[in-house]
Scaffold this motif. Structure first.
Motif, PDB file in Angstrom:
ATOM      1  N   ASP A  66      12.446   5.844  -2.539  1.00 31.68           N
ATOM      2  CA  ASP A  66      13.138   5.246  -2.778  1.00 31.68           C
ATOM      3  C   ASP A  66      14.262   3.874  -2.510  1.00 31.68           C
ATOM      4  N   SER A  67      13.768   3.962  -0.561  1.00 30.06           N
ATOM      5  CA  SER A  67      14.451   2.591   0.141  1.00 30.06           C
ATOM      6  C   SER A  67      14.512   2.093  -0.051  1.00 30.06           C
ATOM      7  N   VAL A  68      12.311   2.013   0.115  1.00 27.40           N
ATOM      8  CA  VAL A  68      11.615   0.693  -0.188  1.00 27.40           C
ATOM      9  C   VAL A  68      11.831   0.146  -1.447  1.00 27.40           C
ATOM     10  N   GLY A  69      11.633   0.652  -2.047  1.00 27.72           N
ATOM     11  CA  GLY A  69      12.389   0.514  -3.539  1.00 27.72           C
ATOM     12  C   GLY A  69      13.623  -0.301  -4.017  1.00 27.72           C
ATOM     13  N   LYS A  70      14.609   0.451  -3.255  1.00 32.35           N
ATOM     14  CA  LYS A  70      16.309  -0.827  -2.949  1.00 32.35           C
ATOM     15  C   LYS A  70      15.787  -1.393  -2.598  1.00 32.35           C
ATOM     16  N   MET A  71      14.914  -2.228  -1.897  1.00 35.44           N
ATOM     17  CA  MET A  71      15.427  -2.898  -0.937  1.00 35.44           C
ATOM     18  C   MET A  71      14.687  -4.087  -2.211  1.00 35.44           C
ATOM     19  N   ILE A  72      13.229  -3.697  -2.504  1.00 38.59           N
ATOM     20  CA  ILE A  72      12.516  -4.449  -3.742  1.00 38.59           C
ATOM     21  C   ILE A  72      13.389  -4.843  -4.190  1.00 38.59           C
ATOM     22  N   LYS A  73      14.306  -3.531  -5.745  1.00 38.86           N
ATOM     23  CA  LYS A  73      15.068  -3.498  -6.489  1.00 38.86           C
ATOM     24  C   LYS A  73      16.048  -4.198  -6.262  1.00 38.86           C
ATOM     25  N   PRO A  78      10.762  -9.239  -0.812  1.00 40.80           N
ATOM     26  CA  PRO A  78       9.636 -10.129  -0.764  1.00 40.80           C
ATOM     27  C   PRO A  78       8.425  -9.148  -0.574  1.00 40.80           C
ATOM     28  N   ILE A  79       8.094  -7.797  -1.356  1.00 38.44           N
ATOM     29  CA  ILE A  79       7.517  -6.952  -0.731  1.00 38.44           C
ATOM     30  C   ILE A  79       6.330  -6.879  -2.158  1.00 38.44           C
ATOM     31  N   GLU A  80       5.108  -6.662  -1.651  1.00 35.53           N
ATOM     32  CA  GLU A  80       4.157  -6.458  -2.335  1.00 35.53           C
ATOM     33  C   GLU A  80       3.980  -5.152  -2.893  1.00 35.53           C
ATOM     34  N   PRO A  81       3.924  -4.024  -3.897  1.00 31.71           N
ATOM     35  CA  PRO A  81       3.340  -3.068  -4.193  1.00 31.71           C
ATOM     36  C   PRO A  81       3.015  -2.468  -3.273  1.00 31.71           C
ATOM     37  N   ALA A  82       2.136  -2.783  -2.746  1.00 29.33           N
ATOM     38  CA  ALA A  82       0.808  -2.195  -1.858  1.00 29.33           C
ATOM     39  C   ALA A  82       1.238  -2.692  -0.287  1.00 29.33           C
ATOM     40  N   ASP A  83       2.058  -3.522   0.249  1.00 27.89           N
ATOM     41  CA  ASP A  83       2.635  -3.041   1.253  1.00 27.89           C
ATOM     42  C   ASP A  83       3.532  -2.394   1.297  1.00 27.89           C
ATOM     43  N   ALA A  84       4.502  -2.017  -0.002  1.00 34.17           N
ATOM     44  CA  ALA A  84       5.756  -0.731  -0.224  1.00 34.17           C
ATOM     45  C   ALA A  84       5.691   0.925  -0.254  1.00 34.17           C
ATOM     46  N   GLU A  85       4.367   0.561  -0.414  1.00 34.55           N
ATOM     47  CA  GLU A  85       3.281   1.966  -0.607  1.00 34.55           C
ATOM     48  C   GLU A  85       3.192   2.499   0.888  1.00 34.55           C
ATOM     49  N   ARG A  86       2.054   1.305   1.781  1.00 32.56           N
ATOM     50  CA  ARG A  86       2.171   1.906   2.995  1.00 32.56           C
ATOM     51  C   ARG A  86       3.713   1.580   3.818  1.00 32.56           C
ATOM     52  N   ILE A  87       4.734   0.586   3.723  1.00 31.81           N
ATOM     53  CA  ILE A  87       5.888   1.245   4.625  1.00 31.81           C
ATOM     54  C   ILE A  87       6.812   1.991   4.537  1.00 31.81           C
ATOM     55  N   ALA A  88       6.413   2.917   3.261  1.00 30.65           N
ATOM     56  CA  ALA A  88       7.079   4.226   2.792  1.00 30.65           C
ATOM     57  C   ALA A  88       6.479   5.083   3.069  1.00 30.65           C
TER      58      ALA A  88
END
Length: 104
Positions: A66-73, A78-88
């Motif tokens: 949710d935190s990474v999603g908030k940063m994006i939305k 500018p985080i690609e979905p695959a990177d967002a998953e890896r970061i989370a």
């Protein structure tokens, strides 16, 4: 905004003249793990890594997703979905347990 600059300069020079010394800044280094470098590079592009390392422990994977999603939305990171998953996943593994690493 321009009116605040003289005040800030006066305060800074006053602190120096009074002999105040601010503590040296310490670089924040994330604990090693899969995704640590990606996380550090991506997150620090917008904010200090203090923001990451001072989050409450034990919130689990959903909190970090949710935190990474908030940063994006919300903030437009500018985080690609695959990177967002890896970061989370890295953040959940590193900080998602109560006994997880504290601030560095």
């Amino acid at each position: 905004m321009k009116a605040l600059l003289p005040i800030a300069l006066l305060a800074a020079s006053g602190a120096a003249a009074a002999g105040y010394r601010l503590p040296d800044e310490r670089p924040i280094v994330l604990p090693p793990g899969d995704g640590a470098e990606l996380t550090a590079a991506t997150c620090s592009a917008c904010h200090s890594l203090d923001y990451v390392t001072t989050q409450p422990r034990g919130k689990g994977a959903q909190f970090w997703q949710d935190s990474v999603g908030k940063m994006i939305k919300v903030y437009g990171a500018p985080i690609e979905p695959a990177d967002a998953e890896r970061i989370a996943a890295y953040l959940a593994a590193t900080y998602g347990r109560k006994e997880a690493a504290g601030p560095s």
